[in-house]
Design a protein around this motif. Sequence first.
Motif, PDB file in Angstrom:
ATOM      1  N   HIS A  42      -4.799   2.866  -8.806  1.00  0.00           N
ATOM      2  CA  HIS A  42      -6.127   3.011  -8.192  1.00  0.00           C
ATOM      3  C   HIS A  42      -6.861   1.670  -8.142  1.00  0.00           C
ATOM      4  N   ASP A  64       0.835  -1.199   0.000  1.00  0.00           N
ATOM      5  CA  ASP A  64       0.000   0.000   0.000  1.00  0.00           C
ATOM      6  C   ASP A  64       0.870   1.250   0.000  1.00  0.00           C
ATOM      7  N   GLU A  65       1.884   1.291   0.848  1.00  0.00           N
ATOM      8  CA  GLU A  65       2.768   2.458   0.936  1.00  0.00           C
ATOM      9  C   GLU A  65       3.524   2.674  -0.368  1.00  0.00           C
ATOM     10  N   THR A 116      -6.972  -1.749   0.658  1.00  0.00           N
ATOM     11  CA  THR A 116      -6.438  -0.594   1.386  1.00  0.00           C
ATOM     12  C   THR A 116      -6.956   0.735   0.851  1.00  0.00           C
ATOM     13  N   SER A 117      -7.929   0.692  -0.039  1.00  0.00           N
ATOM     14  CA  SER A 117      -8.481   1.933  -0.581  1.00  0.00           C
ATOM     15  C   SER A 117      -9.181   2.733   0.513  1.00  0.00           C
ATOM     16  N   ARG A 118      -8.924   4.026   0.545  1.00  0.00           N
ATOM     17  CA  ARG A 118      -9.595   4.903   1.507  1.00  0.00           C
ATOM     18  C   ARG A 118     -10.958   5.347   1.013  1.00  0.00           C
ATOM     19  N   ASP A 119     -11.170   5.255  -0.298  1.00  0.00           N
ATOM     20  CA  ASP A 119     -12.458   5.611  -0.905  1.00  0.00           C
ATOM     21  C   ASP A 119     -12.613   4.751  -2.154  1.00  0.00           C
ATOM     22  N   ARG A 126       1.167   4.162  -3.006  1.00  0.00           N
ATOM     23  CA  ARG A 126       0.890   5.581  -2.758  1.00  0.00           C
ATOM     24  C   ARG A 126       2.123   6.444  -3.028  1.00  0.00           C
ATOM     25  N   LEU A 129      -5.227  -0.512  -5.332  1.00  0.00           N
ATOM     26  CA  LEU A 129      -5.603  -0.079  -3.985  1.00  0.00           C
ATOM     27  C   LEU A 129      -6.952  -0.694  -3.586  1.00  0.00           C
ATOM     28  N   ARG A 130      -7.854  -0.802  -4.556  1.00  0.00           N
ATOM     29  CA  ARG A 130      -9.136  -1.466  -4.282  1.00  0.00           C
ATOM     30  C   ARG A 130      -8.947  -2.970  -4.102  1.00  0.00           C
ATOM     31  N   GLN A 135     -14.234   6.339  -5.281  1.00  0.00           N
ATOM     32  CA  GLN A 135     -13.382   7.339  -5.922  1.00  0.00           C
ATOM     33  C   GLN A 135     -12.225   6.677  -6.661  1.00  0.00           C
ATOM     34  N   ASP A 136     -11.633   5.642  -6.060  1.00  0.00           N
ATOM     35  CA  ASP A 136     -10.546   4.949  -6.732  1.00  0.00           C
ATOM     36  C   ASP A 136     -11.029   4.281  -8.016  1.00  0.00           C
TER      37      ASP A 136
END
Length: 443
Positions: free
Chosen positions: A234, A203-204, A242-245, A207, A237-238, A248-249
């Motif tokens: 994007h 994840d890091e 680990t997606s924060r949104d 990003r 991340l899904r 949106q991703d």
Amino acid sequence: MEAPRPLLAFDGFILDLTRGVLTAEAREVVLRPKTSAVLAHLLAHAGQVVSRDALLTAVWGDVAVTDDSLTQCVSEIRRALGTDKAGMLQTHARRGYVMATRPRPVAPAVDPATPLAPGAATRPGAEAPMPTGKLVRSRVAWAGLVVAGSGLAVFAGAWIGADGVPGPAAPAVVASAEPSSWAHAQRLLEDGRAAQQGDGTYDERLRASLPLFLRALAVEPRMAEAAAELALVHANLRSNGTSRDPEQDLREAERFAALAMAARPEASMSLAAQAAVLRQQRRFAEAIVFYERAGASPHRVVDRANVGIMHLMLGAAEAAQPLLRAALLERPRHQFAASWRIFLGLAKLMTGQPDEAADDFLVSTGIYFPTEERLLYRLVALHAAGRLAEAEALDANLRQRDPALLARPLRALGMSDEAAYRARFETAVLAPLHRMGWVAVGR
């Protein structure tokens, strides 16, 4: 000289039918080819109710597709029109769609990169060619607009204003960047890829690569590889949870994949980005087609492995196995190799090969699978293979762990809603776990 491109103007928008680009003032939105075709057909019948069947026939012809394909095109058109104008495309229940507008054909804009002949007059209403300095600034302005949705417009805007002179609105046609600009974008692209191989969690690392790919696209907006990498970031991340949104991703993945496909539709990276979007949309059968085309490149083993994973997500565990085995044989130390082996183990469980599957779950945790989930699958495999002493020892070990970790939703179960996949997963994994007393798992 290039032939003029057909353009349609309506309510402050211009649709470029050749490029598949919808423009409003200085904002350009790249549409997928089918979405552009749906919009063009609706505009050709503006003010009339166009049935879903008529649209499917006009755009897809004899190709069999689901209604969802058309629904997605309509949703994309409304997003491109924006909140204020989305109501222009009206839905009439059980009848079809209406574009409430009056389109008109327009002459294409002058390409600012093409100088007029000496002494030639501009056509009535056309602007004179812009000076070189302003043209460069306008290219940068376009770059800022491409990535504005991801927050880089501030960066691009500061760059434009560095000499104290605001850049003009983006031109209808943007010339290619200078070679030095392309080289700069290429360096940023490679820096982004290096960041994904650096230190930290997956994840890091994803990003860390994101701003570098965004800067590459700002420098060279037509760089398909940068747009494709952004779409994949994007999407991944899904995929790894680990997606924060997540919504949106998904939107960002769709947008950047569309840019990549518009720039280089046959490039392996563009195809892989489009496949990743289809995977996130759970359109696995369609994703297979794009992964296969991307995987035709000898360097794209990850796409060949993804063809196997897509077969598994459709419930075709038999078809998944040779593809995953081949990928592991070709690249046993690939960063996704552990995940491929877990997927292979699940496919073996579903096809009655528990003894082989047990060892597949011994790998270090794959990117997409928590340790406890992987060990639960190994427990099922050991028990089914009759390796009871190993199963009892692992069972006791797992019961000493944090119960909250063991009761959380299984990632593998949530990866597909396909009935065939879920039925095989529940039979091969969940039912045995419940019989062993793990009743909270998968509930």
